[in-house]
Design an enzyme around this catalytic site. Structure first.
Site, PDB file in Angstrom:
ATOM      1  N   ARG A 175       0.833  -1.190   0.000  1.00  0.00           N
ATOM      2  CA  ARG A 175       0.000   0.000   0.000  1.00  0.00           C
ATOM      3  C   ARG A 175       0.870   1.243   0.000  1.00  0.00           C
ATOM      4  NH1 ARG A 175      -0.430   1.330   5.519  1.00  0.00           N
ATOM      5  NH2 ARG A 175      -2.295   2.566   5.184  1.00  0.00           N
ATOM      6  N   ARG A 179      -2.962  10.547   2.522  1.00  0.00           N
ATOM      7  CA  ARG A 179      -3.851  11.113   3.542  1.00  0.00           C
ATOM      8  C   ARG A 179      -4.651  12.258   2.944  1.00  0.00           C
ATOM      9  NH1 ARG A 179       0.630  11.866   8.236  1.00  0.00           N
ATOM     10  NH2 ARG A 179       1.214   9.661   8.427  1.00  0.00           N
ATOM     11  N   ARG A 258      20.328  -4.658   2.337  1.00  0.00           N
ATOM     12  CA  ARG A 258      20.760  -3.354   1.845  1.00  0.00           C
ATOM     13  C   ARG A 258      21.519  -2.646   2.963  1.00  0.00           C
ATOM     14  NH1 ARG A 258      16.904   0.547   0.869  1.00  0.00           N
ATOM     15  NH2 ARG A 258      15.213  -0.656   1.767  1.00  0.00           N
ATOM     16  N   ARG A 289      18.398  11.069   0.833  1.00  0.00           N
ATOM     17  CA  ARG A 289      17.895  12.109   1.726  1.00  0.00           C
ATOM     18  C   ARG A 289      19.043  12.773   2.484  1.00  0.00           C
ATOM     19  NH1 ARG A 289      14.958   8.923   6.764  1.00  0.00           N
ATOM     20  NH2 ARG A 289      16.821   7.846   7.479  1.00  0.00           N
ATOM     21  N   GLU A 312      22.544  10.402   2.637  1.00  0.00           N
ATOM     22  CA  GLU A 312      22.425   8.942   2.666  1.00  0.00           C
ATOM     23  C   GLU A 312      22.386   8.357   1.256  1.00  0.00           C
ATOM     24  OE1 GLU A 312      19.255   7.522   5.088  1.00  0.00           O
ATOM     25  OE2 GLU A 312      20.006   8.492   6.896  1.00  0.00           O
ATOM     26  N   TYR A 360      13.247  -6.673   9.620  1.00  0.00           N
ATOM     27  CA  TYR A 360      13.402  -5.289  10.021  1.00  0.00           C
ATOM     28  C   TYR A 360      12.578  -5.036  11.278  1.00  0.00           C
ATOM     29  CZ  TYR A 360      13.503  -0.396  10.596  1.00  0.00           C
ATOM     30  OH  TYR A 360      13.680   0.838  11.182  1.00  0.00           O
ATOM     31  N   ASP A 362      11.715  -2.073  14.202  1.00  0.00           N
ATOM     32  CA  ASP A 362      11.899  -0.778  14.841  1.00  0.00           C
ATOM     33  C   ASP A 362      12.321  -1.021  16.288  1.00  0.00           C
ATOM     34  OD1 ASP A 362      11.501   1.306  13.021  1.00  0.00           O
ATOM     35  OD2 ASP A 362       9.326   1.077  13.104  1.00  0.00           O
TER      36      ASP A 362
HETATM   37  P1  FAD Z   1      21.221  -4.159  16.564  1.00  0.00           P
HETATM   38  O1  FAD Z   1      20.951  -2.819  17.089  1.00  0.00           O
HETATM   39  O2  FAD Z   1      21.703  -4.292  15.173  1.00  0.00           O
HETATM   40  O3  FAD Z   1      22.252  -4.861  17.539  1.00  0.00           O
HETATM   41  C1  FAD Z   1      22.919  -6.062  17.233  1.00  0.00           C
HETATM   42  C2  FAD Z   1      24.281  -6.038  17.901  1.00  0.00           C
HETATM   43  O4  FAD Z   1      24.888  -7.312  17.747  1.00  0.00           O
HETATM   44  C3  FAD Z   1      25.236  -5.022  17.281  1.00  0.00           C
HETATM   45  O5  FAD Z   1      25.713  -4.154  18.272  1.00  0.00           O
HETATM   46  C4  FAD Z   1      26.348  -5.881  16.693  1.00  0.00           C
HETATM   47  O6  FAD Z   1      27.622  -5.280  16.776  1.00  0.00           O
HETATM   48  C5  FAD Z   1      26.273  -7.122  17.575  1.00  0.00           C
HETATM   49  N1  FAD Z   1      26.853  -8.313  16.934  1.00  0.00           N
HETATM   50  C6  FAD Z   1      26.567  -8.803  15.714  1.00  0.00           C
HETATM   51  N2  FAD Z   1      27.329  -9.883  15.464  1.00  0.00           N
HETATM   52  C7  FAD Z   1      28.102 -10.090  16.553  1.00  0.00           C
HETATM   53  C8  FAD Z   1      29.116 -11.034  16.896  1.00  0.00           C
HETATM   54  N3  FAD Z   1      29.494 -11.996  16.038  1.00  0.00           N
HETATM   55  N4  FAD Z   1      29.707 -10.950  18.100  1.00  0.00           N
HETATM   56  C9  FAD Z   1      29.361  -9.955  18.969  1.00  0.00           C
HETATM   57  N5  FAD Z   1      28.418  -9.027  18.697  1.00  0.00           N
HETATM   58  C10 FAD Z   1      27.805  -9.094  17.506  1.00  0.00           C
HETATM   59  N6  FAD Z   1      14.105   1.922  14.759  1.00  0.00           N
HETATM   60  C11 FAD Z   1      13.195   2.835  15.147  1.00  0.00           C
HETATM   61  O7  FAD Z   1      12.386   2.550  16.026  1.00  0.00           O
HETATM   62  N7  FAD Z   1      13.183   4.079  14.577  1.00  0.00           N
HETATM   63  C12 FAD Z   1      14.049   4.434  13.609  1.00  0.00           C
HETATM   64  O8  FAD Z   1      13.994   5.562  13.118  1.00  0.00           O
HETATM   65  C13 FAD Z   1      15.003   3.494  13.169  1.00  0.00           C
HETATM   66  N8  FAD Z   1      15.885   3.795  12.198  1.00  0.00           N
HETATM   67  C14 FAD Z   1      16.769   2.844  11.786  1.00  0.00           C
HETATM   68  C15 FAD Z   1      17.668   3.147  10.762  1.00  0.00           C
HETATM   69  C16 FAD Z   1      18.558   2.195  10.318  1.00  0.00           C
HETATM   70  C17 FAD Z   1      19.514   2.534   9.215  1.00  0.00           C
HETATM   71  C18 FAD Z   1      18.551   0.893  10.891  1.00  0.00           C
HETATM   72  C19 FAD Z   1      19.479  -0.177  10.408  1.00  0.00           C
HETATM   73  C20 FAD Z   1      17.684   0.602  11.907  1.00  0.00           C
HETATM   74  C21 FAD Z   1      16.782   1.560  12.367  1.00  0.00           C
HETATM   75  N9  FAD Z   1      15.908   1.296  13.391  1.00  0.00           N
HETATM   76  C22 FAD Z   1      14.999   2.224  13.790  1.00  0.00           C
HETATM   77  C23 FAD Z   1      15.897  -0.030  13.995  1.00  0.00           C
HETATM   78  C24 FAD Z   1      16.704  -0.134  15.255  1.00  0.00           C
HETATM   79  O9  FAD Z   1      18.048   0.145  15.005  1.00  0.00           O
HETATM   80  C25 FAD Z   1      16.456  -1.572  15.714  1.00  0.00           C
HETATM   81  O10 FAD Z   1      15.355  -1.665  16.523  1.00  0.00           O
HETATM   82  C26 FAD Z   1      17.543  -2.129  16.474  1.00  0.00           C
HETATM   83  O11 FAD Z   1      18.713  -2.107  15.710  1.00  0.00           O
HETATM   84  C27 FAD Z   1      17.213  -3.559  16.767  1.00  0.00           C
HETATM   85  O12 FAD Z   1      17.984  -3.899  17.754  1.00  0.00           O
HETATM   86  P2  FAD Z   1      18.762  -5.246  17.756  1.00  0.00           P
HETATM   87  O13 FAD Z   1      19.275  -5.363  19.119  1.00  0.00           O
HETATM   88  O14 FAD Z   1      17.931  -6.339  17.216  1.00  0.00           O
HETATM   89  O15 FAD Z   1      19.930  -5.092  16.653  1.00  0.00           O
END
Ligand code: FAD
Ligand code: NA
Length: 389
Positions: A175, A179, A258, A289, A312, A360, A362
């Protein structure tokens, strides 16, 4: 190893699990991360030249409608009243996004009422009525009509995917919200704001517990580390939030992602664009952006001599790049199913988070999902000896 639980990855998923396990169950938790800092992709730091807080892995906006998550995160930080809005440049003109009545009336140089605008868009979308769109381009036209699609979606999406939307699967979008009001608030969630003292202060509060030990610059697959796959798995329960394909040595193939390249620049003006995010919707601009982080915190007294911007650029991730957005092709989905089976049979290792589930998420989703894993799996295991699967 002096730990009851090992958490691999200190992003929001890993830190939520660690915090709950330490605080509620009194467990000794070792958190390891291969980066030099905690917080995963939400990490931010103050730029040395300007003092402006920069989200190191891309702009992070916090928003949620989940009261449980909101109450949980408010234990660690307060939030500002920041409300996210996005603007987009098309043919040298700035429009409010996402597409709303303001965008439509500016674009068509009109004064349409909500119902007039709705009829117009329905008529334009009718161009491909009754056909089954086979690619993203046709799908976009069918959803919102050719004029708005070509101005605001086509080239932006093409840049995000480095692919002509005619060659992208229709299924990437289901979708395209339009708005028929002037509301250009980006998120519709009940709660929204930015952490008052920054992301890193919030993240550090979560890890600040005597039972939590953090080891940085520590890769789980580096067997010279005190905590590694070789010495932890089978000896202590593990919550793994790194890439699921990496855990299994890519034996089912690589999952595709990506990534984004950020081009940072400090400028000798107090304010570059007057708002935090401006999209570039046309093909002739190579970036998607520009972020100007000072506008995330208008309440702070940042200096006004200089500002910082980040352009970016989106592209496919190669090995060694930061994986940001799952591409999720059919081949990826097949591999993911195979990895899920492997993960299930990997005893006393739980896979979570964005990388561990190839999804993905948040921030509020990562935190919500970690709270559920804690309640449904970790707590029963430590309370009653239930198997960790
Ligand atoms: P991550 O934050 O990716 O943490 C995973 C961790 O594991 C990392 O620190 C990494 O170094 C570690 N790791 C990986 N492999 C290993 C290994 N072999 N040994 C030790 N450590 C390791 N969320 C929002 O709510 N609003 C936003 O505007 C938003 N913008 C975003 C923009 C981008 C570009 C991205 C990528 C994400 C965005 N997010 C946003 C999502 C947000 O970052 C995620 O919710 C969050 O990253 C998820 O947390 P996580 O702990 O699953 O993963
Ligand atoms: Na498992």
């Amino acid at each position: 190893m002096d730990a009851d639980l090992v958490v691999v990855g200190s992003g929001f998923f890993g830190l939520t699990v660690a915090e709950r396990a330490a605080k509620e169950l009194g467990l000794k938790v070792t958190v390891i991360d291969r980066r030099h800092h905690i917080g995963g992709n939400a990490y931010s730091e103050d730029d040395a030249q300007t003092g402006i807080e920069v989200h190191r892995y891309g702009a992070h906006l916090f928003h949620t409608s989940n009261k449980r998550v909101w109450d949980y995160v408010n234990q660690f930080t307060t939030f500002t009243n920041y409300v996210h809005r996005v603007y987009g440049v098309h043919k040298g003109e700035v429009f409010p996004l996402p597409i709303n009545l303001g965008t439509i009336n500016q674009f068509f140089r009109a004064n349409y009422s909500p119902s007039e605008a709705r009829s117009l868009i329905e008529e334009q979308a009718g161009e491909l009525a009754g056909t089954d769109p086979q690619n993203l381009n046709d799908k976009g036209i069918q959803l919102i009509g050719r004029p708005l699609y070509e101005a605001f979606i086509k080239h932006y999406t093409g840049k995000q995917w480095q692919t002509d939307p005619k060659d992208l699967p229709a299924g990437i979008i289901s979708r395209l919200p339009v708005r028929y009001t002037y509301d250009n608030r980006y998120f519709n969630d009940t709660y929204e704001g930015l952490p008052t003292n920054g992301y890193t202060a919030w993240i550090e509060r979560m890890a600040d517990h005597p039972n939590i030990t953090v080891q940085l610059n520590a890769d789980f697959f580096d067997e010279s580390q005190p905590v590694s796959k070789g010495n932890a798995v089978g000896n202590v329960p593990v919550v793994y939030t790194g890439p699921v394909d990496r855990y299994f040595d890519y034996k089912e193939g690589d999952l595709s992602w990506r990534t984004i390249d950020f081009e940072e620049e400090v400028l000798d003006v107090g304010d570059f664009q007057g708002t935090s995010v401006v999209n570039y919707n046309d093909a002739d601009v190579p970036f998607t952006r520009i972020i100007e982080p000072r506008h995330f915190h208008p309440e702070r007294n940042y200096q006004t001599e200089k500002t910082l911007i980040m352009r970016e650029f989106s592209r496919f991730a190669e090995k060694g790049d930061e994986p940001y957005y799952p591409i999720n092709t059919e081949a990826d989905r097949a591999k993911l199913l195979a990895y899920r089976d492997l993960a299930k049979s990997e005893n006393s290792v739980l896979f979570g988070g964005r990388l561990g589930t190839y999804k993905y998420l948040d921030m509020h989703m990562a935190i919500g999902s970690a709270l559920s894993m804690f309640e449904n799996k970790i707590k029963p295991h430590f309370a009653g000896g239930e198997a960790l699967v």
